[in-house]
Design a protein around this motif. Sequence first.
Motif, PDB file in Angstrom:
ATOM      1  N   UNK A  35      55.686 -19.708 100.313  1.00 25.12           N
ATOM      2  CA  UNK A  35      55.820 -20.257  98.970  1.00 25.12           C
ATOM      3  C   UNK A  35      54.540 -20.117  98.150  1.00 25.12           C
ATOM      4  N   UNK A  36      53.396 -20.413  98.725  1.00 23.77           N
ATOM      5  CA  UNK A  36      52.142 -20.445  97.974  1.00 23.77           C
ATOM      6  C   UNK A  36      51.781 -19.104  97.333  1.00 23.77           C
ATOM      7  N   UNK A  37      51.878 -17.963  98.024  1.00 20.95           N
ATOM      8  CA  UNK A  37      51.505 -16.705  97.357  1.00 20.95           C
ATOM      9  C   UNK A  37      52.342 -16.398  96.122  1.00 20.95           C
ATOM     10  N   UNK A  38      53.601 -16.799  96.110  1.00 24.70           N
ATOM     11  CA  UNK A  38      54.438 -16.498  94.953  1.00 24.70           C
ATOM     12  C   UNK A  38      54.110 -17.383  93.758  1.00 24.70           C
ATOM     13  N   UNK A  39      53.495 -18.531  93.990  1.00 26.57           N
ATOM     14  CA  UNK A  39      53.176 -19.450  92.907  1.00 26.57           C
ATOM     15  C   UNK A  39      51.714 -19.342  92.500  1.00 26.57           C
ATOM     16  N   UNK A  40      50.915 -18.679  93.282  1.00 22.62           N
ATOM     17  CA  UNK A  40      49.475 -18.608  93.030  1.00 22.62           C
ATOM     18  C   UNK A  40      49.166 -17.986  91.675  1.00 22.62           C
ATOM     19  N   UNK A  41      49.984 -17.052  91.229  1.00 22.89           N
ATOM     20  CA  UNK A  41      49.708 -16.387  89.960  1.00 22.89           C
ATOM     21  C   UNK A  41      49.930 -17.316  88.771  1.00 22.89           C
ATOM     22  N   UNK A  42      50.592 -18.431  88.976  1.00 25.92           N
ATOM     23  CA  UNK A  42      50.834 -19.354  87.883  1.00 25.92           C
ATOM     24  C   UNK A  42      49.629 -20.227  87.563  1.00 25.92           C
ATOM     25  N   UNK A  43      48.704 -20.315  88.479  1.00 29.34           N
ATOM     26  CA  UNK A  43      47.517 -21.138  88.269  1.00 29.34           C
ATOM     27  C   UNK A  43      46.417 -20.298  87.643  1.00 29.34           C
ATOM     28  N   UNK A  44      45.720 -20.868  86.675  1.00 26.70           N
ATOM     29  CA  UNK A  44      44.659 -20.160  85.977  1.00 26.70           C
ATOM     30  C   UNK A  44      43.321 -20.454  86.639  1.00 26.70           C
ATOM     31  N   UNK A  45      42.940 -19.634  87.585  1.00 26.56           N
ATOM     32  CA  UNK A  45      41.650 -19.812  88.241  1.00 26.56           C
ATOM     33  C   UNK A  45      40.514 -19.377  87.336  1.00 26.56           C
ATOM     34  N   UNK A  46      40.763 -18.464  86.414  1.00 26.64           N
ATOM     35  CA  UNK A  46      39.729 -17.995  85.495  1.00 26.64           C
ATOM     36  C   UNK A  46      39.223 -19.119  84.614  1.00 26.64           C
ATOM     37  N   UNK A  47      40.083 -20.008  84.220  1.00 25.71           N
ATOM     38  CA  UNK A  47      39.685 -21.094  83.341  1.00 25.71           C
ATOM     39  C   UNK A  47      38.699 -22.024  84.029  1.00 25.71           C
ATOM     40  N   UNK A  48      38.810 -22.177  85.311  1.00 28.47           N
ATOM     41  CA  UNK A  48      37.891 -23.032  86.043  1.00 28.47           C
ATOM     42  C   UNK A  48      36.553 -22.338  86.262  1.00 28.47           C
ATOM     43  N   UNK A  49      36.576 -21.028  86.366  1.00 31.25           N
ATOM     44  CA  UNK A  49      35.347 -20.291  86.651  1.00 31.25           C
ATOM     45  C   UNK A  49      34.421 -20.221  85.442  1.00 31.25           C
TER      46      UNK A  49
END
Length: 65
Positions: A35-49
Amino acid sequence: MSVIYLLITVSIVVAIIFLGAFIKAVRSGQYDDDYTPSVRMLFDDELKKNPNKIIQTQKEKQKSI
């Protein structure tokens, strides 16, 4: 006294059976996370960086409006 030996033997056999079932489940991929790999793209990690980039992007959006 013989009942104690019987109970210890039976409990060890049951523990070995459960250990074998667990090892078989792990090897067959029962506990893989699908489940996690398919949903990972929905989170914006760039915004935190880079929080400064967020402010710049918001200003550019306001200018275009």
